[in-house]
Design an enzyme around this catalytic site. Structure first.
Site, PDB file in Angstrom:
ATOM      1  N   THR A  95     -45.012 -79.600  67.742  1.00  0.00           N
ATOM      2  CA  THR A  95     -44.741 -78.368  66.991  1.00  0.00           C
ATOM      3  C   THR A  95     -43.275 -78.306  66.586  1.00  0.00           C
ATOM      4  O   THR A  95     -42.413 -78.859  67.271  1.00  0.00           O
ATOM      5  CB  THR A  95     -45.109 -77.105  67.800  1.00  0.00           C
ATOM      6  OG1 THR A  95     -44.957 -75.966  66.946  1.00  0.00           O
ATOM      7  CG2 THR A  95     -44.234 -76.910  69.020  1.00  0.00           C
ATOM      8  N   ASP A 134     -52.876 -74.887  67.961  1.00  0.00           N
ATOM      9  CA  ASP A 134     -53.045 -74.138  66.727  1.00  0.00           C
ATOM     10  C   ASP A 134     -53.571 -72.768  67.138  1.00  0.00           C
ATOM     11  O   ASP A 134     -54.486 -72.665  67.952  1.00  0.00           O
ATOM     12  CB  ASP A 134     -54.019 -74.817  65.762  1.00  0.00           C
ATOM     13  CG  ASP A 134     -53.881 -74.214  64.372  1.00  0.00           C
ATOM     14  OD1 ASP A 134     -52.831 -74.437  63.737  1.00  0.00           O
ATOM     15  OD2 ASP A 134     -54.787 -73.478  63.952  1.00  0.00           O
ATOM     16  N   PHE A 174     -43.050 -63.010  69.654  1.00  0.00           N
ATOM     17  CA  PHE A 174     -42.779 -63.390  68.272  1.00  0.00           C
ATOM     18  C   PHE A 174     -43.988 -62.997  67.409  1.00  0.00           C
ATOM     19  O   PHE A 174     -45.000 -62.479  67.931  1.00  0.00           O
ATOM     20  CB  PHE A 174     -42.490 -64.889  68.164  1.00  0.00           C
ATOM     21  CG  PHE A 174     -43.665 -65.779  68.490  1.00  0.00           C
ATOM     22  CD1 PHE A 174     -44.432 -66.349  67.488  1.00  0.00           C
ATOM     23  CD2 PHE A 174     -44.013 -66.049  69.812  1.00  0.00           C
ATOM     24  CE1 PHE A 174     -45.522 -67.165  67.786  1.00  0.00           C
ATOM     25  CE2 PHE A 174     -45.101 -66.870  70.121  1.00  0.00           C
ATOM     26  CZ  PHE A 174     -45.851 -67.431  69.099  1.00  0.00           C
ATOM     27  N   ASP A 185     -46.984 -60.281  67.927  1.00  0.00           N
ATOM     28  CA  ASP A 185     -46.943 -59.650  69.253  1.00  0.00           C
ATOM     29  C   ASP A 185     -46.684 -58.140  69.202  1.00  0.00           C
ATOM     30  O   ASP A 185     -47.303 -57.396  69.966  1.00  0.00           O
ATOM     31  CB  ASP A 185     -45.884 -60.318  70.140  1.00  0.00           C
ATOM     32  CG  ASP A 185     -46.399 -61.578  70.810  1.00  0.00           C
ATOM     33  OD1 ASP A 185     -47.583 -61.611  71.203  1.00  0.00           O
ATOM     34  OD2 ASP A 185     -45.625 -62.545  70.946  1.00  0.00           O
ATOM     35  N   GLU A 232     -51.045 -82.148  57.063  1.00  0.00           N
ATOM     36  CA  GLU A 232     -51.503 -80.962  56.365  1.00  0.00           C
ATOM     37  C   GLU A 232     -52.550 -80.250  57.216  1.00  0.00           C
ATOM     38  O   GLU A 232     -53.566 -80.842  57.582  1.00  0.00           O
ATOM     39  CB  GLU A 232     -52.103 -81.364  55.008  1.00  0.00           C
ATOM     40  CG  GLU A 232     -52.091 -80.206  54.030  1.00  0.00           C
ATOM     41  CD  GLU A 232     -52.867 -80.518  52.757  1.00  0.00           C
ATOM     42  OE1 GLU A 232     -53.345 -79.578  52.133  1.00  0.00           O
ATOM     43  OE2 GLU A 232     -52.994 -81.715  52.440  1.00  0.00           O
ATOM     44  N   LYS A 270     -46.604 -62.280  79.749  1.00  0.00           N
ATOM     45  CA  LYS A 270     -47.446 -62.692  78.608  1.00  0.00           C
ATOM     46  C   LYS A 270     -48.108 -64.045  78.892  1.00  0.00           C
ATOM     47  O   LYS A 270     -49.316 -64.208  78.693  1.00  0.00           O
ATOM     48  CB  LYS A 270     -46.608 -62.758  77.312  1.00  0.00           C
ATOM     49  CG  LYS A 270     -47.435 -63.205  76.114  1.00  0.00           C
ATOM     50  CD  LYS A 270     -46.629 -63.387  74.840  1.00  0.00           C
ATOM     51  CE  LYS A 270     -47.459 -64.131  73.802  1.00  0.00           C
ATOM     52  NZ  LYS A 270     -46.692 -64.533  72.622  1.00  0.00           N
ATOM     53  N   LYS A 306     -43.062 -71.098  69.920  1.00  0.00           N
ATOM     54  CA  LYS A 306     -44.168 -71.709  70.671  1.00  0.00           C
ATOM     55  C   LYS A 306     -43.631 -72.691  71.701  1.00  0.00           C
ATOM     56  O   LYS A 306     -44.089 -72.734  72.844  1.00  0.00           O
ATOM     57  CB  LYS A 306     -45.063 -72.499  69.715  1.00  0.00           C
ATOM     58  CG  LYS A 306     -46.036 -71.689  68.922  1.00  0.00           C
ATOM     59  CD  LYS A 306     -46.904 -72.709  68.211  1.00  0.00           C
ATOM     60  CE  LYS A 306     -47.898 -72.115  67.288  1.00  0.00           C
ATOM     61  NZ  LYS A 306     -48.685 -73.162  66.633  1.00  0.00           N
ATOM     62  N   HIS A 327     -53.552 -66.376  75.384  1.00  0.00           N
ATOM     63  CA  HIS A 327     -54.388 -67.428  74.810  1.00  0.00           C
ATOM     64  C   HIS A 327     -53.738 -68.794  75.039  1.00  0.00           C
ATOM     65  O   HIS A 327     -54.370 -69.749  75.455  1.00  0.00           O
ATOM     66  CB  HIS A 327     -54.574 -67.150  73.313  1.00  0.00           C
ATOM     67  CG  HIS A 327     -53.296 -66.835  72.568  1.00  0.00           C
ATOM     68  ND1 HIS A 327     -52.317 -66.016  73.080  1.00  0.00           N
ATOM     69  CD2 HIS A 327     -52.823 -67.258  71.360  1.00  0.00           C
ATOM     70  CE1 HIS A 327     -51.323 -65.940  72.212  1.00  0.00           C
ATOM     71  NE2 HIS A 327     -51.605 -66.687  71.170  1.00  0.00           N
ATOM     72  N   ARG A 328     -52.414 -68.884  74.780  1.00  0.00           N
ATOM     73  CA  ARG A 328     -51.701 -70.170  74.887  1.00  0.00           C
ATOM     74  C   ARG A 328     -51.577 -70.594  76.353  1.00  0.00           C
ATOM     75  O   ARG A 328     -51.777 -71.757  76.698  1.00  0.00           O
ATOM     76  CB  ARG A 328     -50.315 -70.041  74.237  1.00  0.00           C
ATOM     77  CG  ARG A 328     -49.529 -71.326  74.141  1.00  0.00           C
ATOM     78  CD  ARG A 328     -48.350 -71.196  73.191  1.00  0.00           C
ATOM     79  NE  ARG A 328     -48.782 -70.888  71.846  1.00  0.00           N
ATOM     80  CZ  ARG A 328     -48.720 -69.666  71.286  1.00  0.00           C
ATOM     81  NH1 ARG A 328     -48.196 -68.656  71.924  1.00  0.00           N
ATOM     82  NH2 ARG A 328     -49.193 -69.473  70.077  1.00  0.00           N
TER      83      ARG A 328
HETATM   84  P1  IMP Z   1     -49.745 -72.221  63.675  1.00  0.00           P
HETATM   85  O1  IMP Z   1     -50.562 -72.409  64.923  1.00  0.00           O
HETATM   86  O2  IMP Z   1     -48.432 -72.921  63.762  1.00  0.00           O
HETATM   87  O3  IMP Z   1     -50.527 -72.518  62.436  1.00  0.00           O
HETATM   88  O4  IMP Z   1     -49.339 -70.694  63.556  1.00  0.00           O
HETATM   89  C1  IMP Z   1     -49.806 -69.727  64.396  1.00  0.00           C
HETATM   90  C2  IMP Z   1     -49.369 -68.354  63.918  1.00  0.00           C
HETATM   91  O5  IMP Z   1     -50.191 -67.395  64.566  1.00  0.00           O
HETATM   92  C3  IMP Z   1     -47.941 -68.016  64.340  1.00  0.00           C
HETATM   93  O6  IMP Z   1     -47.000 -68.358  63.373  1.00  0.00           O
HETATM   94  C4  IMP Z   1     -48.041 -66.497  64.517  1.00  0.00           C
HETATM   95  O7  IMP Z   1     -48.003 -65.869  63.281  1.00  0.00           O
HETATM   96  C5  IMP Z   1     -49.443 -66.324  65.062  1.00  0.00           C
HETATM   97  N1  IMP Z   1     -49.439 -66.380  66.549  1.00  0.00           N
HETATM   98  C6  IMP Z   1     -49.989 -67.352  67.328  1.00  0.00           C
HETATM   99  N2  IMP Z   1     -49.771 -67.106  68.635  1.00  0.00           N
HETATM  100  C7  IMP Z   1     -49.060 -65.965  68.672  1.00  0.00           C
HETATM  101  C8  IMP Z   1     -48.529 -65.219  69.758  1.00  0.00           C
HETATM  102  O8  IMP Z   1     -48.616 -65.583  70.945  1.00  0.00           O
HETATM  103  N3  IMP Z   1     -47.863 -64.099  69.417  1.00  0.00           N
HETATM  104  C9  IMP Z   1     -47.714 -63.686  68.123  1.00  0.00           C
HETATM  105  N4  IMP Z   1     -48.180 -64.344  67.076  1.00  0.00           N
HETATM  106  C10 IMP Z   1     -48.863 -65.496  67.346  1.00  0.00           C
END
Ligand code: IMP
Length: 207
Positions: free
Chosen positions: A8, A73, A156, A159, A41, A179, A13, A184-185
Protein backbone atom coordinates in the site's frame (compact mmCIF):
# COMPACT_ATOMS: atom_id res chain seq x y z
CA UNK A 1 12.20 -13.38 11.35
CA UNK A 2 9.51 -13.57 8.67
CA UNK A 3 9.54 -10.62 6.27
CA UNK A 4 6.18 -9.16 5.26
CA UNK A 5 5.82 -6.48 2.57
CA UNK A 6 2.68 -4.36 2.75
CA UNK A 7 1.38 -3.46 -0.70
CA UNK A 8 0.00 0.00 0.00
CA UNK A 9 1.00 3.61 -0.56
CA UNK A 10 -1.67 4.77 1.90
CA UNK A 11 0.20 6.02 4.98
CA UNK A 12 -2.92 5.89 7.21
CA UNK A 13 -3.48 2.23 6.42
CA UNK A 14 0.22 1.46 6.80
CA UNK A 15 0.28 3.00 10.27
CA UNK A 16 -2.74 0.93 11.36
CA UNK A 17 -1.37 -2.26 9.79
CA UNK A 18 1.99 -1.86 11.56
CA UNK A 19 0.26 -1.28 14.91
CA UNK A 20 -1.99 -4.34 14.40
CA UNK A 21 0.92 -6.61 13.44
CA UNK A 22 3.33 -5.44 16.12
CA UNK A 23 4.27 -8.31 18.39
CA UNK A 24 3.58 -11.00 15.78
CA UNK A 25 7.32 -11.64 15.49
CA UNK A 26 7.41 -10.43 11.90
CA UNK A 27 9.29 -7.61 10.23
CA UNK A 28 6.93 -5.33 8.33
CA UNK A 29 8.18 -3.35 5.34
CA UNK A 30 6.33 -0.89 3.15
CA UNK A 31 6.77 -1.27 -0.63
CA UNK A 32 8.93 1.86 -0.52
CA UNK A 33 11.19 0.39 2.20
CA UNK A 34 11.44 -2.84 0.19
CA UNK A 35 12.47 -0.78 -2.87
CA UNK A 36 9.62 -2.14 -4.95
CA UNK A 37 7.86 -0.18 -7.67
CA UNK A 38 4.58 -1.78 -8.73
CA UNK A 39 1.48 -0.20 -10.18
CA UNK A 40 -1.72 -2.17 -10.46
CA UNK A 41 -5.08 -1.09 -11.76
CA UNK A 42 -7.71 -1.77 -9.11
CA UNK A 43 -10.36 -2.87 -11.59
CA UNK A 44 -11.83 -5.76 -9.62
CA UNK A 45 -15.55 -5.90 -8.83
CA UNK A 46 -15.03 -6.96 -5.21
CA UNK A 47 -12.77 -6.07 -2.29
CA UNK A 48 -11.26 -9.57 -2.50
CA UNK A 49 -10.36 -9.20 -6.20
CA UNK A 50 -8.77 -5.79 -5.65
CA UNK A 51 -6.74 -6.99 -2.66
CA UNK A 52 -5.43 -9.89 -4.77
CA UNK A 53 -4.61 -7.59 -7.71
CA UNK A 54 -2.48 -5.38 -5.42
CA UNK A 55 -0.75 -8.25 -3.64
CA UNK A 56 0.03 -10.13 -6.89
CA UNK A 57 1.51 -7.02 -8.53
CA UNK A 58 3.91 -6.42 -5.64
CA UNK A 59 4.76 -10.14 -5.35
CA UNK A 60 5.61 -10.24 -9.08
CA UNK A 61 7.80 -7.14 -8.76
CA UNK A 62 9.59 -8.42 -5.65
CA UNK A 63 11.46 -11.02 -7.75
CA UNK A 64 13.73 -13.27 -5.72
CA UNK A 65 12.80 -11.68 -2.37
CA UNK A 66 11.50 -14.46 -0.15
CA UNK A 67 8.89 -12.33 1.54
CA UNK A 68 5.16 -12.63 2.12
CA UNK A 69 3.20 -9.85 0.43
CA UNK A 70 0.02 -8.54 2.08
CA UNK A 71 -2.49 -6.14 0.55
CA UNK A 72 -5.70 -4.72 1.92
CA UNK A 73 -8.68 -3.41 -0.02
CA UNK A 74 -11.33 -1.75 2.04
CA UNK A 75 -14.26 0.60 1.96
CA UNK A 76 -17.54 1.78 3.41
CA UNK A 77 -20.91 0.25 2.46
CA UNK A 78 -24.07 2.23 3.27
CA UNK A 79 -27.21 0.09 2.99
CA UNK A 80 -29.69 2.90 2.18
CA UNK A 81 -27.40 3.97 -0.69
CA UNK A 82 -27.30 0.49 -2.23
CA UNK A 83 -23.88 -0.28 -0.75
CA UNK A 84 -22.20 2.94 -1.97
CA UNK A 85 -19.44 4.03 -1.96
CA UNK A 86 -18.27 0.38 -1.63
CA UNK A 87 -15.25 -0.59 -3.74
CA UNK A 88 -15.16 3.02 -4.99
CA UNK A 89 -14.66 4.46 -1.46
CA UNK A 90 -11.26 6.00 -2.23
CA UNK A 91 -12.43 7.31 -5.62
CA UNK A 92 -15.87 8.56 -4.46
CA UNK A 93 -16.34 12.17 -5.69
CA UNK A 94 -12.74 12.01 -6.98
CA UNK A 95 -9.50 11.02 -5.21
CA UNK A 96 -8.58 14.66 -4.59
CA UNK A 97 -11.85 15.65 -2.94
CA UNK A 98 -11.43 16.15 0.82
CA UNK A 99 -13.07 13.72 3.23
CA UNK A 100 -14.80 16.67 4.88
CA UNK A 101 -16.71 17.16 1.62
CA UNK A 102 -17.22 13.43 0.95
CA UNK A 103 -18.52 12.88 4.49
CA UNK A 104 -20.88 15.86 4.31
CA UNK A 105 -22.15 14.64 0.94
CA UNK A 106 -22.91 11.13 2.26
CA UNK A 107 -24.79 12.47 5.30
CA UNK A 108 -26.74 14.80 2.96
CA UNK A 109 -27.67 11.93 0.63
CA UNK A 110 -28.82 9.79 3.56
CA UNK A 111 -30.91 12.63 4.97
CA UNK A 112 -32.44 13.20 1.52
CA UNK A 113 -33.33 9.49 1.39
CA UNK A 114 -35.34 9.85 4.63
CA UNK A 115 -32.42 9.22 6.96
CA UNK A 116 -34.14 6.38 8.84
CA UNK A 117 -32.00 3.45 7.76
CA UNK A 118 -28.46 4.51 8.65
CA UNK A 119 -26.89 1.04 8.82
CA UNK A 120 -23.43 0.72 7.30
CA UNK A 121 -20.24 -1.26 7.57
CA UNK A 122 -16.56 -0.97 6.88
CA UNK A 123 -15.32 -3.95 4.86
CA UNK A 124 -11.73 -5.11 4.54
CA UNK A 125 -10.31 -7.88 2.39
CA UNK A 126 -6.71 -8.84 3.06
CA UNK A 127 -4.84 -10.91 0.48
CA UNK A 128 -1.52 -12.65 1.16
CA UNK A 129 0.78 -14.04 -1.51
CA UNK A 130 3.27 -16.47 0.01
CA UNK A 131 6.82 -16.96 -1.32
CA UNK A 132 5.72 -20.33 -2.82
CA UNK A 133 2.88 -18.58 -4.69
CA UNK A 134 0.08 -19.78 -2.43
CA UNK A 135 -2.66 -17.19 -1.91
CA UNK A 136 -4.84 -16.52 1.12
CA UNK A 137 -7.78 -14.08 1.14
CA UNK A 138 -9.87 -13.08 4.15
CA UNK A 139 -12.78 -10.62 4.44
CA UNK A 140 -14.02 -9.03 7.65
CA UNK A 141 -16.41 -6.20 8.55
CA UNK A 142 -17.07 -3.65 11.29
CA UNK A 143 -20.82 -3.05 11.53
CA UNK A 144 -22.29 0.29 12.53
CA UNK A 145 -24.27 3.30 11.37
CA UNK A 146 -23.78 6.70 9.78
CA UNK A 147 -24.10 9.49 12.34
CA UNK A 148 -25.95 12.75 11.76
CA UNK A 149 -22.71 14.68 12.08
CA UNK A 150 -18.96 14.17 11.79
CA UNK A 151 -17.08 13.67 15.05
CA UNK A 152 -13.53 12.93 16.28
CA UNK A 153 -9.99 13.73 15.25
CA UNK A 154 -8.40 10.27 14.99
CA UNK A 155 -8.46 7.70 12.22
CA UNK A 156 -8.86 8.79 8.60
CA UNK A 157 -11.27 8.82 5.64
CA UNK A 158 -14.87 8.06 6.61
CA UNK A 159 -14.11 7.42 10.31
CA UNK A 160 -15.69 10.71 11.53
CA UNK A 161 -19.18 9.74 10.26
CA UNK A 162 -19.07 6.02 11.14
CA UNK A 163 -20.41 5.03 14.57
CA UNK A 164 -19.55 1.38 15.35
CA UNK A 165 -22.29 -0.79 16.87
CA UNK A 166 -22.19 -0.55 20.66
CA UNK A 167 -20.49 2.86 20.67
CA UNK A 168 -21.96 6.36 21.12
CA UNK A 169 -19.02 7.91 19.31
CA UNK A 170 -17.53 7.68 15.84
CA UNK A 171 -14.52 5.51 15.04
CA UNK A 172 -12.56 8.78 14.70
CA UNK A 173 -13.18 9.40 18.41
CA UNK A 174 -11.61 6.04 19.39
CA UNK A 175 -7.91 5.68 20.08
CA UNK A 176 -5.98 3.76 17.43
CA UNK A 177 -5.73 0.73 19.75
CA UNK A 178 -9.49 0.81 20.47
CA UNK A 179 -10.31 1.01 16.75
CA UNK A 180 -7.82 -1.72 15.78
CA UNK A 181 -9.33 -4.09 18.36
CA UNK A 182 -12.75 -4.01 16.64
CA UNK A 183 -12.04 -2.82 13.10
CA UNK A 184 -12.55 -4.58 9.77
CA UNK A 185 -8.78 -4.21 9.12
CA UNK A 186 -7.75 -5.46 12.56
CA UNK A 187 -9.95 -8.54 12.32
CA UNK A 188 -8.92 -9.39 8.73
CA UNK A 189 -5.19 -8.96 9.42
CA UNK A 190 -5.31 -11.06 12.60
CA UNK A 191 -7.18 -13.80 10.70
CA UNK A 192 -4.62 -13.80 7.86
CA UNK A 193 -1.68 -13.82 10.28
CA UNK A 194 -3.19 -16.80 12.09
CA UNK A 195 -3.42 -18.70 8.79
CA UNK A 196 0.14 -17.75 7.81
CA UNK A 197 1.61 -18.77 11.16
CA UNK A 198 -0.39 -22.02 11.30
CA UNK A 199 0.68 -22.85 7.73
CA UNK A 200 4.28 -22.66 8.88
CA UNK A 201 3.61 -24.68 12.02
CA UNK A 202 4.75 -21.84 14.25
CA UNK A 203 1.69 -21.74 16.47
CA UNK A 204 2.02 -25.43 17.24
CA UNK A 205 5.73 -24.99 18.05
CA UNK A 206 4.86 -22.19 20.48
CA UNK A 207 2.00 -24.27 21.88
P1 IMP B 1 -8.42 1.37 -1.00
O1 IMP B 1 -8.58 0.10 -0.20
O2 IMP B 1 -7.02 1.87 -0.98
O3 IMP B 1 -9.02 1.25 -2.37
O4 IMP B 1 -9.24 2.52 -0.30
C1 IMP B 1 -10.05 2.32 0.78
C2 IMP B 1 -10.82 3.58 1.11
O5 IMP B 1 -11.91 3.22 1.94
C3 IMP B 1 -9.99 4.57 1.94
O6 IMP B 1 -9.32 5.50 1.16
C4 IMP B 1 -11.08 5.23 2.79
O7 IMP B 1 -11.76 6.17 2.04
C5 IMP B 1 -12.04 4.08 3.04
N1 IMP B 1 -11.68 3.35 4.28
C6 IMP B 1 -11.21 2.07 4.37
N2 IMP B 1 -10.95 1.74 5.65
C7 IMP B 1 -11.26 2.83 6.37
C8 IMP B 1 -11.18 3.09 7.77
O8 IMP B 1 -10.73 2.27 8.59
N3 IMP B 1 -11.59 4.32 8.15
C9 IMP B 1 -12.05 5.25 7.27
N4 IMP B 1 -12.13 5.07 5.96
C10 IMP B 1 -11.74 3.85 5.50
Amino acid sequence: MKKIIIATQNQDKLREIRAIMEGDGVSVLSVKEAGIQADAEENGATFEENALIKARAVAAASGAESAIVLADDSGLEIDALGGEPGVYSARYMGEDTSYEIKNRNLIGRLDAAGGKDRSARFVCAVAAVMPDGQEIVVRETMEGRIGSEAQGENGFGYDPIFYPDGYDCSSAALTEAEKNAISHRGKALRAVMKKILYKNGEKSKKG
